[in-house]
Design a protein around this motif. Structure first.
Motif, PDB file in Angstrom:
ATOM      1  N   GLU A   1      13.556 -26.986  36.954  1.00 45.69           N
ATOM      2  CA  GLU A   1      12.597 -25.899  37.181  1.00 45.69           C
ATOM      3  C   GLU A   1      11.236 -26.437  37.585  1.00 45.69           C
ATOM      4  OE1 GLU A   1      15.618 -24.318  34.223  1.00 45.69           O
ATOM      5  OE2 GLU A   1      14.561 -26.206  34.605  1.00 45.69           O
TER       6      GLU A   1
ATOM      7  N   HIS B   1      11.056 -24.974  44.735  1.00 44.04           N
ATOM      8  CA  HIS B   1      10.452 -24.672  43.444  1.00 44.04           C
ATOM      9  C   HIS B   1      10.173 -23.182  43.364  1.00 44.04           C
ATOM     10  CE1 HIS B   1       8.214 -25.185  39.800  1.00 44.04           C
ATOM     11  NE2 HIS B   1       7.150 -24.657  40.347  1.00 44.04           N
ATOM     12  N   SER B   2      11.004 -22.456  42.643  1.00 42.87           N
ATOM     13  CA  SER B   2      10.896 -21.007  42.558  1.00 42.87           C
ATOM     14  C   SER B   2       9.915 -20.600  41.469  1.00 42.87           C
ATOM     15  CB  SER B   2      12.265 -20.408  42.256  1.00 42.87           C
ATOM     16  OG  SER B   2      12.158 -19.028  42.014  1.00 42.87           O
TER      17      SER B   2
ATOM     18  N   ASP C   1       9.110 -20.380  33.125  1.00 45.04           N
ATOM     19  CA  ASP C   1       7.939 -21.191  33.460  1.00 45.04           C
ATOM     20  C   ASP C   1       8.164 -22.585  32.885  1.00 45.04           C
ATOM     21  OD1 ASP C   1       5.447 -22.445  33.513  1.00 45.04           O
ATOM     22  OD2 ASP C   1       4.346 -20.652  32.912  1.00 45.04           O
ATOM     23  N   PRO C   2       8.127 -23.645  33.713  1.00 44.98           N
ATOM     24  CA  PRO C   2       8.470 -24.977  33.213  1.00 44.98           C
ATOM     25  C   PRO C   2       7.328 -25.733  32.534  1.00 44.98           C
ATOM     26  CG  PRO C   2       8.040 -25.106  35.557  1.00 44.98           C
ATOM     27  CD  PRO C   2       7.931 -23.640  35.181  1.00 44.98           C
TER      28      PRO C   2
END
Length: 375
Positions: A85, A201-202, A207-208
């Motif tokens: 992510e 990167h979506s 949320d990473p």
């Protein structure tokens, strides 16, 4: 028996005894970003130093590894990284290079807090959710993270990065994704329209930026300690003791930040990009919005206008930029408002790497927010 022969036999006996009691080799560890490196360095303190794959100050969303960084993956016994992510490019590199390593994707660790990406340029009306209430209960095989306790305290630590360049090259380096074959520089991100994903990167889903919740870091310290203990049983107690000390250090940093933010009082603020949701959630503060969708995209004129309206309507006092990005956007957004500009950094670019990195990172963010609020 001659004196010289006796001495020779005695020396041989001593050599054999020394060899039999020689300490086990400490595992080679590779980490993705400085905050994870700091946690690993705290666990390994006194025994070894992990390698850092993403150079401090570079965006982890898109990165070209140096040959030495590719070697660090190839030679690693264990790899700790946030996950695809945050770094979609790194998944392929780990698969190609770290073929013999124990790989731990930290976003998949059971018991951590995960939050969804916030939508839009402004965040008012978003609920803050924590722990199991966040709706993301990560299950994992207990065998992958032996000895991990779900009730780990909200603490965490950061690490020292001495990057050792080995003499032997990588058999896979030429074919691995994102290995820079010429030169040792990391390339910068290219701005793209914010309506499109950047390098895969979506900005939907989880949320990473989960390292900015100290509770997650405390859990990760234990996971790192148990993984290294499995690889190096001889030093298992040291790894566990170091993780416990790291949790205490993080708890002290959390207490300091709580006091700092309380003394500063409430303040409305806007961030450069939405990287601080976990920090806000942990410390009970809330950004009014973000200038950019991510650190890898330029905001549209409509987004800038929406943020400016929010600043004026809510009386936002502070706009936080980041040291590695252009300040011109901050100047544009603040134009015609009373908002002040300040700097915070979710990756701790200016902080010294090492075992004390993570508590320093948490304190630095808290101090930056409070400093703008009280100025």
């Amino acid at each position: 028996m001659s004196t010289s022969l006796g001495r020779g036999l005695a020396c041989s006996a001593l050599a054999i005894a020394a060899a039999s009691t020689a300490p086990a080799e400490v595992p080679r560890v590779a980490t993705d970003i400085a905050p994870v490196h700091g946690l690993a360095a705290r666990v390994m303190d006194g025994l070894g130093t992990p390698d850092l794959v993403v150079t401090p100050g570079a965006s982890p969303h898109e990165y070209a590894m140096r040959p030495s960084e590719a070697r660090a993956l190839q030679e690693a016994d264990a790899v700790f990284w946030i996950g695809a992510e945050l770094e979609p490019w790194l998944e392929e590199s780990i698969g190609a290079l770290a073929t013999d390593a124990r790989v731990v994707e930290l976003l998949d660790v059971e018991g951590i807090t995960t939050l969804e990406f916030r939508e839009g340029a402004t965040f008012e009306g978003h609920d803050h959710e924590h722990g199991d209430d966040a709706g993301h209960d990560h299950d994992h095989d207990a065998g992958d993270h032996p000895g991990h306790e779900d009730e780990a305290e909200g603490d965490h630590a950061h690490a020292e990065d001495d990057h050792a360049d080995g003499d032997h090259g990588s058999d896979h380096a030429e074919g691995a994704a994102h290995v820079e074959s010429q030169g040792d520089g990391a390339h910068a991100d290219h701005a793209v329209d914010e309506d499109h994903d950047h390098a895969g990167h979506s900005h939907e889903g989880i949320d990473p930026h989960a390292w900015l919740d100290p509770g997650n870091a405390g859990i990760w310290l234990d996971v790192i300690a148990e993984e290294l203990s499995a690889l190096d049983p001889e030093n298992a107690q040291t790894y566990r003791d170091n993780a416990a000390a790291g949790r205490e250090e993080i708890a002290a940093a959390v207490a300091d930040v709580e006091e700092t933010l309380s003394a500063a009082g409430g303040v409305g603020f806007v961030v450069f990009h939405d990287a601080y949701h976990y920090f806000e959630n942990r410390f009970g503060i809330s950004a009014a919005g973000a200038i950019s969708l991510s650190d890898a995209s330029d905001p549209s004129p409509a987004r800038i206008e929406e943020v400016q309206e929010t600043i004026r309507d809510l009386g936002v006092a502070c706009i936080y930029s980041e040291p590695q990005f252009s300040q011109s956007l901050v100047a544009t957004v603040s134009d015609g408002t009373e908002a002040r500009a300040a700097v915070i950094d979710p990756l701790g670019f200016e902080l010294e790497t090492g075992p004390g990195f993570y508590p320093a990172l948490i304190r630095s963010i808290g101090e930056s927010i409070a400093g703008c609020a009280s100025s």
